[in-house]
Scaffold this active site. Structure first.
Site, PDB file in Angstrom:
ATOM      1  N   ASP A  44      -6.513  -7.685   8.596  1.00  0.00           N
ATOM      2  CA  ASP A  44      -6.634  -9.148   8.679  1.00  0.00           C
ATOM      3  C   ASP A  44      -5.314  -9.791   9.093  1.00  0.00           C
ATOM      4  O   ASP A  44      -4.312  -9.658   8.401  1.00  0.00           O
ATOM      5  CB  ASP A  44      -7.039  -9.721   7.310  1.00  0.00           C
ATOM      6  CG  ASP A  44      -8.440  -9.279   6.896  1.00  0.00           C
ATOM      7  OD1 ASP A  44      -9.262  -9.059   7.787  1.00  0.00           O
ATOM      8  OD2 ASP A  44      -8.694  -9.170   5.693  1.00  0.00           O
TER       9      ASP A  44
ATOM     10  N   ASP B  56      -2.167  -3.078   9.039  1.00  0.00           N
ATOM     11  CA  ASP B  56      -3.006  -3.988   8.275  1.00  0.00           C
ATOM     12  C   ASP B  56      -4.118  -4.469   9.226  1.00  0.00           C
ATOM     13  O   ASP B  56      -3.981  -4.369  10.448  1.00  0.00           O
ATOM     14  CB  ASP B  56      -2.135  -5.156   7.799  1.00  0.00           C
ATOM     15  CG  ASP B  56      -2.941  -6.281   7.191  1.00  0.00           C
ATOM     16  OD1 ASP B  56      -3.820  -6.007   6.356  1.00  0.00           O
ATOM     17  OD2 ASP B  56      -2.692  -7.449   7.560  1.00  0.00           O
TER      18      ASP B  56
HETATM   19  P1  B16 Z   1     -12.285  -9.293   0.811  1.00  0.00           P
HETATM   20  P2  B16 Z   1      -5.825  -7.235   4.568  1.00  0.00           P
HETATM   21  C1  B16 Z   1      -6.986  -8.890   2.824  1.00  0.00           C
HETATM   22  O1  B16 Z   1      -7.052  -8.024   3.907  1.00  0.00           O
HETATM   23  C2  B16 Z   1      -6.783 -10.330   3.243  1.00  0.00           C
HETATM   24  O2  B16 Z   1      -5.504 -10.484   3.809  1.00  0.00           O
HETATM   25  C3  B16 Z   1      -6.877 -11.232   2.053  1.00  0.00           C
HETATM   26  O3  B16 Z   1      -6.741 -12.571   2.453  1.00  0.00           O
HETATM   27  C4  B16 Z   1      -8.240 -11.027   1.379  1.00  0.00           C
HETATM   28  O4  B16 Z   1      -8.357 -11.831   0.204  1.00  0.00           O
HETATM   29  C5  B16 Z   1      -8.385  -9.567   1.014  1.00  0.00           C
HETATM   30  O5  B16 Z   1      -8.264  -8.776   2.172  1.00  0.00           O
HETATM   31  C6  B16 Z   1      -9.705  -9.257   0.332  1.00  0.00           C
HETATM   32  O6  B16 Z   1     -10.731  -9.395   1.258  1.00  0.00           O
HETATM   33  O7  B16 Z   1     -12.598 -10.536   0.051  1.00  0.00           O
HETATM   34  O8  B16 Z   1     -12.980  -9.179   2.137  1.00  0.00           O
HETATM   35  O9  B16 Z   1     -12.427  -8.058  -0.039  1.00  0.00           O
HETATM   36  O10 B16 Z   1      -4.851  -8.281   5.028  1.00  0.00           O
HETATM   37  O11 B16 Z   1      -5.269  -6.311   3.512  1.00  0.00           O
HETATM   38  O12 B16 Z   1      -6.492  -6.497   5.704  1.00  0.00           O
HETATM   39 MG    MG Z   2      -3.236  -9.198   6.662  1.00  0.00          MG
END
Ligand code: B16
Ligand code: MG
Length: 221
Positions: A11, A9
């Site tokens: 984030d 992953d």
């Molecule tokens: P965006 P991951 C996710 O990334 C985040 O954990 C989540 O908090 C966020 O809402 C989502 O991406 C969407 O992100 O608004 O930039 O499209 O943890 O899957 O890397």
């Molecule tokens: Mg994450």
């Protein structure tokens, strides 16, 4: 025999954009008078943008028009993009590069599974895009975490069976996606939060590939 690929992953595992997501949602929630705190934010980790907004709106989601929801989601993304604009390699979490190098050095495939529509830009800002064999982001999937689609797509693109993959996640929804994909889940965070994970470490600075290989179903054969 052990794992043939590791799927990370982004984030909260490789970089702390999870905190930037929190700050951006907090700014939006304050602007529209919705309660929001760090505990609630935990439920949003790994959940895509519109899904996160629905959770924040709660009962109000039913009376909010699709146009208004899009505008609110866009506002959050504008705040978020302001926060990531100055990111650089200095924003890599401790141990992230060493973990990627260990996996590469052992000859395993490396995948990224992020539901973020900003994932490619964040990877570029961190200067690590070329370290991944496969990047699966929001553009390549129909269903977000906890659906297993994103991890299954990454495994398929790597040409590795799900059972031969180790998934690495900081989010409850992400760990659930890994388990539903039939992979071994390494949680990054707190064991009492990531209860579905096969093992939990506090951060990638504790990523020890040699000992993790013992978690592979192949290791028991
Ligand atoms: P965006 P991951 C996710 O990334 C985040 O954990 C989540 O908090 C966020 O809402 C989502 O991406 C969407 O992100 O608004 O930039 O499209 O943890 O899957 O890397
Ligand atoms: Mg994450």
């Amino acid at each position: 025999m052990g794992f043939k690929a590791v799927i990370f992953d982004l984030d909260g595992v490789i970089t702390d954009t999870a905190h930037y997501h929190y700050l951006a949602w907090k700014r939006l929630a304050d602007a529209i008078g919705m309660p929001f705190d760090l505990a609630f934010n935990e439920r949003l980790k790994g959940i895509d943008r519109m899904g996160s907004l629905e959770l924040i709106l709660g009962a109000a989601a039913a009376t909010t028009t699709p146009e208004r929801k899009l505008a609110l989601a866009d506002s959050k993304n504008t705040y978020y993009r302001q926060l990531i604009a100055d990111m650089s390699a200095a924003d890599l979490l401790p141990g992230a590069v060493a973990a990627l190098e260990a996996v590469r050095g052992a000859g395993l495939g490396i995948g990224l599974a992020s539901v973020s529509k900003n994932a490619v830009e964040v990877l570029a800002r961190l200067g690590i895009a070329e370290r991944f064999d496969v990047v699966v982001d929001a553009a390549r999937i129909a269903r977000g975490k906890p659906d297993p689609e994103i991890f299954l797509t990454a495994a398929h693109s790597l040409g590795v069976a799900p059972a031969d993959c180790l998934g690495v996640e900081d989010a409850v929804a992400g760990v659930s996606a890994i388990k539903r994909a039939g992979m071994v889940a390494l949680g990054v965070g707190l064991p009492e939060v990531l209860t579905e994970a096969d093992l939990v470490i506090s951060g990638l600075d504790r990523f020890d590939l040699a000992s993790l290989q013992a978690l592979s179903p192949q290791a028991a054969i």
